[in-house]
Design a protein around this motif. Structure first.
Motif, PDB file in Angstrom:
ATOM      1  N   ALA A 119      -9.818  -1.693   2.929  1.00 23.43           N
ATOM      2  CA  ALA A 119      -8.878  -2.691   2.418  1.00 23.43           C
ATOM      3  C   ALA A 119      -7.667  -2.052   1.729  1.00 23.43           C
ATOM      4  CB  ALA A 119      -9.594  -3.640   1.458  1.00 23.43           C
ATOM      5  N   LYS A 120      -7.898  -1.091   0.848  1.00 20.99           N
ATOM      6  CA  LYS A 120      -6.772  -0.498   0.110  1.00 20.99           C
ATOM      7  C   LYS A 120      -5.878   0.363   0.994  1.00 20.99           C
ATOM      8  CE  LYS A 120      -5.493   1.823  -4.185  1.00 20.99           C
ATOM      9  NZ  LYS A 120      -4.346   2.507  -3.584  1.00 20.99           N
ATOM     10  N   PRO A 121      -6.427   1.280   1.788  1.00 20.70           N
ATOM     11  CA  PRO A 121      -5.512   2.081   2.617  1.00 20.70           C
ATOM     12  C   PRO A 121      -4.688   1.250   3.591  1.00 20.70           C
ATOM     13  CG  PRO A 121      -7.814   2.570   3.141  1.00 20.70           C
ATOM     14  CD  PRO A 121      -7.818   1.775   1.899  1.00 20.70           C
ATOM     15  N   VAL A 122      -5.270   0.195   4.143  1.00 19.21           N
ATOM     16  CA  VAL A 122      -4.503  -0.655   5.067  1.00 19.21           C
ATOM     17  C   VAL A 122      -3.401  -1.384   4.306  1.00 19.21           C
ATOM     18  CG1 VAL A 122      -4.603  -2.665   6.592  1.00 19.21           C
ATOM     19  CG2 VAL A 122      -6.375  -0.897   6.729  1.00 19.21           C
ATOM     20  N   SER A 123      -3.730  -1.933   3.132  1.00 16.31           N
ATOM     21  CA  SER A 123      -2.718  -2.620   2.326  1.00 16.31           C
ATOM     22  C   SER A 123      -1.622  -1.661   1.892  1.00 16.31           C
ATOM     23  CB  SER A 123      -3.376  -3.263   1.096  1.00 16.31           C
ATOM     24  OG  SER A 123      -4.281  -4.272   1.486  1.00 16.31           O
ATOM     25  N   ASP A 124      -2.004  -0.451   1.491  1.00 12.46           N
ATOM     26  CA  ASP A 124      -1.009   0.552   1.081  1.00 12.46           C
ATOM     27  C   ASP A 124      -0.092   0.928   2.244  1.00 12.46           C
ATOM     28  OD1 ASP A 124      -2.044   0.568  -1.460  1.00 12.46           O
ATOM     29  OD2 ASP A 124      -3.130   2.469  -1.235  1.00 12.46           O
ATOM     30  N   MET A 125      -0.661   1.057   3.437  1.00 12.13           N
ATOM     31  CA  MET A 125       0.142   1.427   4.597  1.00 12.13           C
ATOM     32  C   MET A 125       1.129   0.320   4.956  1.00 12.13           C
ATOM     33  SD  MET A 125       0.917   3.714   6.821  1.00 12.13           S
ATOM     34  CE  MET A 125      -0.418   4.898   6.633  1.00 12.13           C
ATOM     35  N   LEU A 126       0.676  -0.932   4.905  1.00 10.39           N
ATOM     36  CA  LEU A 126       1.583  -2.047   5.182  1.00 10.39           C
ATOM     37  C   LEU A 126       2.701  -2.106   4.141  1.00 10.39           C
ATOM     38  CD1 LEU A 126      -0.956  -4.794   6.272  1.00 10.39           C
ATOM     39  CD2 LEU A 126       0.885  -3.853   7.677  1.00 10.39           C
ATOM     40  N   ASP A 127       2.359  -1.807   2.904  1.00  9.92           N
ATOM     41  CA  ASP A 127       3.378  -1.776   1.850  1.00  9.92           C
ATOM     42  C   ASP A 127       4.392  -0.663   2.134  1.00  9.92           C
ATOM     43  OD1 ASP A 127       4.521  -2.536  -0.717  1.00  9.92           O
ATOM     44  OD2 ASP A 127       3.668  -0.685  -1.498  1.00  9.92           O
ATOM     45  N   TRP A 128       3.900   0.472   2.599  1.00 12.47           N
ATOM     46  CA  TRP A 128       4.780   1.616   2.832  1.00 12.47           C
ATOM     47  C   TRP A 128       5.798   1.323   3.926  1.00 12.47           C
ATOM     48  CZ3 TRP A 128       7.281   5.403   5.276  1.00 12.47           C
ATOM     49  CH2 TRP A 128       7.643   6.531   4.524  1.00 12.47           C
ATOM     50  N   VAL A 129       5.371   0.590   4.959  1.00 15.03           N
ATOM     51  CA  VAL A 129       6.301   0.271   6.049  1.00 15.03           C
ATOM     52  C   VAL A 129       7.035  -1.046   5.799  1.00 15.03           C
ATOM     53  CG1 VAL A 129       5.012   1.600   7.768  1.00 15.03           C
ATOM     54  CG2 VAL A 129       4.518  -0.845   7.481  1.00 15.03           C
ATOM     55  N   GLY A 130       6.926  -1.565   4.575  1.00 13.91           N
ATOM     56  CA  GLY A 130       7.711  -2.733   4.186  1.00 13.91           C
ATOM     57  C   GLY A 130       7.183  -4.061   4.691  1.00 13.91           C
ATOM     58  N   LEU A 131       5.870  -4.141   4.930  1.00 15.33           N
ATOM     59  CA  LEU A 131       5.297  -5.366   5.488  1.00 15.33           C
ATOM     60  C   LEU A 131       4.162  -5.926   4.638  1.00 15.33           C
ATOM     61  CD1 LEU A 131       5.226  -4.437   9.285  1.00 15.33           C
ATOM     62  CD2 LEU A 131       6.779  -6.023   8.145  1.00 15.33           C
ATOM     63  N   ALA A 132       4.155  -5.608   3.362  1.00 12.27           N
ATOM     64  CA  ALA A 132       3.086  -6.106   2.495  1.00 12.27           C
ATOM     65  C   ALA A 132       3.019  -7.627   2.501  1.00 12.27           C
ATOM     66  CB  ALA A 132       3.286  -5.594   1.068  1.00 12.27           C
ATOM     67  N   ASP A 133       4.188  -8.256   2.604  1.00 16.64           N
ATOM     68  CA  ASP A 133       4.221  -9.722   2.573  1.00 16.64           C
ATOM     69  C   ASP A 133       3.971 -10.343   3.948  1.00 16.64           C
ATOM     70  OD1 ASP A 133       6.580  -8.800   3.671  1.00 16.64           O
ATOM     71  OD2 ASP A 133       7.828 -10.373   2.776  1.00 16.64           O
ATOM     72  N   ARG A 134       3.717  -9.521   4.960  1.00 14.81           N
ATOM     73  CA  ARG A 134       3.474 -10.022   6.316  1.00 14.81           C
ATOM     74  C   ARG A 134       2.079  -9.647   6.801  1.00 14.81           C
ATOM     75  NH1 ARG A 134       5.929 -13.673   8.388  1.00 14.81           N
ATOM     76  NH2 ARG A 134       6.880 -12.878  10.303  1.00 14.81           N
ATOM     77  N   ALA A 135       1.199  -9.278   5.888  1.00 19.48           N
ATOM     78  CA  ALA A 135      -0.135  -8.794   6.263  1.00 19.48           C
ATOM     79  C   ALA A 135      -0.915  -9.820   7.081  1.00 19.48           C
ATOM     80  CB  ALA A 135      -0.923  -8.407   5.018  1.00 19.48           C
ATOM     81  N   GLY A 136      -0.736 -11.100   6.775  1.00 15.82           N
ATOM     82  CA  GLY A 136      -1.486 -12.132   7.484  1.00 15.82           C
ATOM     83  C   GLY A 136      -0.815 -12.655   8.733  1.00 15.82           C
ATOM     84  N   ALA A 137       0.362 -12.141   9.055  1.00 18.03           N
ATOM     85  CA  ALA A 137       1.127 -12.657  10.198  1.00 18.03           C
ATOM     86  C   ALA A 137       0.614 -12.083  11.517  1.00 18.03           C
ATOM     87  CB  ALA A 137       2.603 -12.323  10.022  1.00 18.03           C
ATOM     88  N   ARG A 138       0.606 -12.919  12.541  1.00 17.90           N
ATOM     89  CA  ARG A 138       0.251 -12.449  13.880  1.00 17.90           C
ATOM     90  C   ARG A 138       1.498 -11.914  14.583  1.00 17.90           C
ATOM     91  NH1 ARG A 138      -4.389 -16.628  16.207  1.00 17.90           N
ATOM     92  NH2 ARG A 138      -5.827 -16.369  14.435  1.00 17.90           N
ATOM     93  N   PRO A 139       1.307 -11.028  15.569  1.00 19.12           N
ATOM     94  CA  PRO A 139       2.450 -10.377  16.210  1.00 19.12           C
ATOM     95  C   PRO A 139       3.525 -11.330  16.735  1.00 19.12           C
ATOM     96  CG  PRO A 139       0.439  -9.255  16.825  1.00 19.12           C
ATOM     97  CD  PRO A 139       0.021 -10.459  16.034  1.00 19.12           C
ATOM     98  N   ALA A 140       3.121 -12.484  17.263  1.00 19.65           N
ATOM     99  CA  ALA A 140       4.091 -13.409  17.857  1.00 19.65           C
ATOM    100  C   ALA A 140       5.097 -13.928  16.831  1.00 19.65           C
ATOM    101  CB  ALA A 140       3.374 -14.578  18.525  1.00 19.65           C
TER     102      ALA A 140
END
Length: 241
Positions: free
Chosen positions: A122-143
């Motif tokens: 959970a933490k490494p995935v959240s940290d990685m999404l934050d690093w690439v600027g997508l922390a607020d899009r974690a629940g979004a689907r690709p479409a």
């Protein structure tokens, strides 16, 4: 070209053709060394994507020899290929995200395949999404994501497991210059941790952004070696010894 304990990948006189057509890669020989950073360049149609497909084991050559992690991968039994592929991180031009999964779950996929528990990922995935600027899009689907956002999810997924080798096909093609530089710095950080990085790009400006990088140039299916990257293990300053 002789291999050794320090080789991560070795190509010897590799050729590739699709069907009955002419070869798209001809007599390609090189060695990649652990912890090095390579740019693969060349005009459109030079064979960059075909060479990357050989590197991430999606394609077998028509001739020649390929060794990876000390093993001949051409004769490797199919049931052993998944274990090899887990040592690789791949960033595809067309992203290849799993459409029914959220951004978080796409990034978490390599860790789940490797058996990492939900609590530990959970933490490494959240940290990685934050690093690439997508922390607020974690629940979004690709479409629901833009092309640039999908690219960043794909990159996060490729590097989350700290692979032995990262292969990236035009990884900055769908992001703005500021994000392109940030992603390049992410690749550099992964490289400093020991991952061999191969980035295919037509953007020659990127080549100046990583001073210690080595350049492999394809021209009509043949590989040239402007920095000596293919003959000698690089030293820590990027010079050849």
């Amino acid at each position: 070209m002789s291999g050794g304990r320090d080789d991560i990948v070795q190509f010897d006189n590799v050729g590739l053709r699709y069907g009955a057509g002419k070869e798209v890669l001809s007599d390609v020989s090189f060695t990649l060394y652990p912890g090095s950073f390579y740019f693969l360049t060349g005009a459109s149609g030079a064979g960059k994507t075909s060479l990357l497909r050989l590197l991430y084991l999606a394609q077998r050559p028509s001739r020649g020899m390929i060794r990876m992690f000390g093993t001949d991968v051409i004769t490797l039994q199919r049931d052993r290929l998944p274990a090899f592929r887990r040592r690789l991180g791949v960033v595809f031009q067309d992203f290849r995200l799993v459409q029914h999964l959220s951004a978080f779950d796409n990034v978490a996929l390599p860790l789940r395949v490797a058996g990492v528990s939900e609590q530990d990922l959970a933490k490494p995935v959240s940290d990685m999404l934050d690093w690439v600027g997508l922390a607020d899009r974690a629940g979004a689907r690709p479409a629901t994501l833009s092309g640039g956002e999908q690219q960043r999810v794909a990159i996060a997924r490729a590097v989350i497991g700290r692979p032995d080798m990262l292969v990236a096909d035009e990884p900055t093609g769908n992001v703005d210059p500021e994000m392109a530089l940030k992603l390049l710095r992410l690749f550099e950080a992964l490289n400093r941790l020991g991952t061999t990085v191969v980035v295919a790009t037509h953007d020659l400006h990127l080549l100046q952004k990583v001073p210690e990088s080595l350049i492999m140039r394809l021209d009509k299916g043949r590989l040239s070696d402007p920095t000596g990257a293919l003959r000698y293990p690089p030293n820590r300053t990027g010079a050849q010894g």
